[in-house]
Design an enzyme around this catalytic site. Structure first.
Site, mmCIF file in Angstrom:
data_model
loop_
_atom_site.group_PDB
_atom_site.id
_atom_site.type_symbol
_atom_site.label_atom_id
_atom_site.label_comp_id
_atom_site.label_asym_id
_atom_site.label_seq_id
_atom_site.Cartn_x
_atom_site.Cartn_y
_atom_site.Cartn_z
ATOM 1 C CE1 TYR A 136 -118.586 -80.265 -23.777
ATOM 2 C CE2 TYR A 136 -118.136 -82.537 -24.343
ATOM 3 C CZ TYR A 136 -118.779 -81.419 -24.692
ATOM 4 O OH TYR A 136 -119.916 -81.479 -25.542
ATOM 5 C CG ASP A 255 -114.908 -62.742 -12.832
ATOM 6 O OD1 ASP A 255 -114.062 -63.074 -13.586
ATOM 7 O OD2 ASP A 255 -114.762 -62.300 -11.707
ATOM 8 C CG ASP A 279 -121.291 -75.016 -22.097
ATOM 9 O OD1 ASP A 279 -122.112 -74.942 -22.516
ATOM 10 O OD2 ASP A 279 -121.464 -76.262 -21.019
#
Ligand code: NAP
Length: 391
Positions: A136, A255, A279
């Site tokens: 970010y 994952d 996100d």
């Protein structure tokens, strides 16, 4: 009567004004119903976005910045962000201004919505996404820039690392202090709201000193600062039953988590994630309940909060009285909880659940419930009626 609580309001672009005003009337009704005349919100509308750009020559004028620094709480309509160029995202500017380091997104199934998974009623998660660290921070350079060139030379000379001459370069910082503060916020929330587990989501098997460190630092906070309140998976010795009064803290590789929130969402409760993982998982989790457009979220720091819908300005619906205001209303509920007016927030939850049960909803939901759609204003009026009736 107690003195009113001042909350700032940005109406936003596109459908923003319609849905923001809907949220304000719903919130006011719920506060009135829950607290009679002992509590009241004093809304102060401040300019931002396209309208402010036209009127004040800035999409975030000084008077808005000054008000934000003073009052520090904001209900915000969606703002347009031009793609690829132009001003820095207003949302990012607001987060930096008030150091809103946690993005919080509750994702809970509501009866009646069309979910893509079986048994969606098992979905009830709250995602805490770190807002100020990780990718970010936007430290990156194009492949052909002088900065990328200098960095390539430096890495080659100092560390014997050879990067491709056509590679863009980004930097991923993750700090102990920023990890610790969001961990505390997530753990405090878990305790206050009697949640059962906190899962640290990371890719520490590959990025050991950033994502791996995030995992270690988060575990350390839980272990060292909470007097044994949090228990690790290996301390359960294979048992699925938590000792009374304890909250589970575990971790999952990113994952793996994506498939697990789909196959067994009931295993996940509070999710603590660095910025990029957070996100992705926020939207993936949102999709599981069938409609990301109805979610609200909050950006919170130690001294302030911005509450907003997850969706954007949906320009094609602006001014047509068809937009669904539920996302910003839900954000408003988070704001009510944040300022200690939880009873009003509960009334709104009940009214929304009832509206969905009755299929009295806006077009975006009515189209798959097969009911006649209500306009934004009719939906709002119906919610207020339900709140007034105490449904
Ligand atoms: P969007 O505004 O969320 O709209 C995408 C689609 O979602 C709409 O076409 C519509 O779908 C549906 N939708 C979203 N909100 C809805 C609502 N309240 N009621 C009914 N339908 C709704 O996403 P976007 O088109 O990618 O973004 C537009 C602008 O918003 C961009 O400038 C973006 O940067 C900005 N944005 C701002 C924020 C923010 O301020 N927090 C967040 C996200 C995006 P259908 O076409 O299927 O009906």
């Amino acid at each position: 009567m107690a003195s009113p609580i001042t909350i700032l309001k940005i109406d936003g672009d596109g459908i923003g004004p319609e849905i923001t005003n809907s949220a304000v009337t719903v919130i006011d009704s719920a506060v009135r119903r829950a607290y009679k005349s002992t509590k009241k919100i004093n809304w102060l509308t401040v300019p931002a976005g396209k309208v402010a750009q036209k009127e004040f020559g800035s999409s975030l004028p000084k008077k808005t910045i000054d008000a934000l620094k003073r009052y520090r709480l904001l209900l915000k309509g969606p703002l347009e962000t031009p793609v690829g160029k132009g001003i820095r995202s207003l949302n990012v500017q607001l987060r930096l201004l008030l150091d809103l380091y946690a993005n919080i997104r509750p994702v809970k199934y509501m009866n009646g919505l069309e979910s893509p998974i079986k048994n969606p009623e098992r979905i009830d998660m709250v995602i805490f996404r770190e807002n100020t660290d990780d990718l970010y921070t936007g430290i990156e350079w194009p492949y052909n820039s002088s900065e990328a060139n200098s960095l390539r030379k430096f890495l080659k000379k100092e560390f014997k690392i050879k990067l491709d001459s056509d590679a863009g370069i980004g930097i991923k910082p993750m700090s102990k202090s920023k990890t610790e503060r969001i961990t505390r916020m997530a753990l405090n929330y878990a305790i206050k709201n009697r949640r059962r587990s906190v899962t640290i989501m990371h890719k520490g098997n590959i990025m050991k000193y950033t994502e791996g460190a995030f995992r270690e630092w988060a575990y350390s906070v839980a272990e060292n600062e909470y007097g044994g309140k949090f228990i690790k998976e290996n301390e359960l010795n294979g048992s699925k039953v938590l000792p009374k009064g304890k909250i589970l803290i575990n971790d999952r590789i990113a994952d793996n988590m994506f498939q697990q929130i789909i196959t067994r969402p009931e295993s996940y409760d509070i999710i603590l994630a660095p910025n990029l993982n957070g996100d992705y998982i926020s939207d993936a989790a949102g999709a599981l309940i069938g409609d990301i457009g109805i979610l609200g979220g909050a950006n919170i720091g130690d001294n302030g909060g911005v509450f907003e819908a997850v969706h954007g300005t949906a320009d094609k619906y602006a001014g047509l009285n068809v937009a669904n205001p539920m996302g910003i209303i839900k954000a408003g509920q988070m704001m009510l909880d944040h300022i200690g007016l939880g009873k009003a927030s509960e009334l709104i939850s009940k009214a929304i659940d009832y509206s969905i049960k009755e299929k009295r909803v806006t077009k975006d939901i009515a189209r798959y419930l097969g009911s006649k759609p209500l306009g934004t204003s009719e939906f709002t009026e119906n919610l207020i009626k339900k709140i007034d009736q105490g449904v």
